[in-house]
Write an enzyme that holds these catalytic residues in place. Structure first.
Site, PDB file in Angstrom:
ATOM      1  CB  SER A  28      -0.937  -0.004   1.209  1.00  0.00           C
ATOM      2  OG  SER A  28      -0.203  -0.176   2.418  1.00  0.00           O
ATOM      3  N   GLY A  65      -1.988  -4.303   0.883  1.00  0.00           N
ATOM      4  CA  GLY A  65      -2.115  -5.536   1.654  1.00  0.00           C
ATOM      5  C   GLY A  65      -1.182  -6.645   1.215  1.00  0.00           C
ATOM      6  CG  ASN A  94       0.855  -5.473   4.275  1.00  0.00           C
ATOM      7  OD1 ASN A  94       0.188  -4.833   5.079  1.00  0.00           O
ATOM      8  ND2 ASN A  94       1.008  -5.087   3.017  1.00  0.00           N
ATOM      9  CG  ASP A 174      -3.485   4.461   8.433  1.00  0.00           C
ATOM     10  OD1 ASP A 174      -2.447   5.143   8.566  1.00  0.00           O
ATOM     11  OD2 ASP A 174      -3.804   3.931   7.352  1.00  0.00           O
ATOM     12  CG  HIS A 177      -1.252   3.434   4.818  1.00  0.00           C
ATOM     13  ND1 HIS A 177      -2.238   2.906   5.627  1.00  0.00           N
ATOM     14  CD2 HIS A 177      -0.828   2.409   4.030  1.00  0.00           C
ATOM     15  CE1 HIS A 177      -2.413   1.629   5.337  1.00  0.00           C
ATOM     16  NE2 HIS A 177      -1.562   1.306   4.366  1.00  0.00           N
TER      17      HIS A 177
END
Length: 211
Positions: A28, A65, A94, A174, A177
């Site tokens: 991502s 992801g 991830n 979040d 990111h």
């Protein structure tokens, strides 16, 4: 008939000397999650190279992801389709966030490097770190994999791709990111290891955060 054959030979010769471009295989962070795609570091790099290079496309095959296992499973098909000259691997984050085996992650990275070289592509690694709440042993083993794979396979490595991003407060809500403001810095990080591998037609980087 002879004329057609000659045209085909000349066309194939012209194609053979063209640079084959850059493939980015990431998650991502490289897929520009949460921001405009045109603001992502890969898009910024593509815009820069369009101005500097002739016939050197940038293909962004990043998927939000994605794990190293997923990237490893997709890579051969991507290499066959795009035949890149350079491969940037930005994967592993991830794996860490899901608590997957760092050893398996390292093996996946090593396999991707071998596959890229078998397809005559030069690989680059962009490393990652994870939050300390996963415990010191896991965190240390996770971070070691990037350096170990880089050393074992003799691959250029930027150790922590998000270096300086958190310190500047350039993270989305979040906490995972980076924001649009961070993208020029990410491009500069990638460019620091990419620049020596670019073909001669790209010339020298000039000014600012250019590659």
């Amino acid at each position: 008939m002879i004329r057609l054959l000659l045209v085909a030979i000349l066309t194939m010769a012209a194609l053979s000397v063209q640079a084959r471009g850059l493939l980015v295989l990431g998650d991502s962070i490289s897929a520009a999650y949460g921001i405009e795609k045109s603001a992502g570091w890969v898009a910024l790099l593509e815009k820069e190279l369009e101005q500097r290079c002739r016939d050197f496309p940038v293909i962004n095959a990043s998927v939000s992801g994605e794990t190293t296992a997923g990237g490893n499973s997709r890579l051969v098909a991507l290499l066959e389709k795009h035949a890149p000259q350079i491969l940037i691997i930005e994967l592993g984050g991830n794996d860490g966030l899901r608590g997957l085996s760092p050893i398996a992650m390292g093996n996946n990275l090593a396999q991707m490097i071998e596959k890229s070289r078998a397809a005559d592509a030069t690989p680059i690694l962009l490393g990652m770190r994870i939050p300390p709440n996963y415990g010191p042993q896991y965190t240390r083993l996770f971070e070691q994999q990037f350096r170990q794979v880089s050393d074992d396979k003799q691959v250029p490595l930027f150790p922590f791709f998000l270096e300086g991003v958190v310190e500047q407060g350039w993270m989305q809500k979040d906490g995972i990111h980076p924001t649009a403001a961070a993208q020029p810095l990410l491009k500069a990080h990638a460019s620091s290891v990419l620049e020596p591998l670019l073909p001669e037609q790209c010339g020298e980087a000039t000014g600012g955060d250019s590659v």
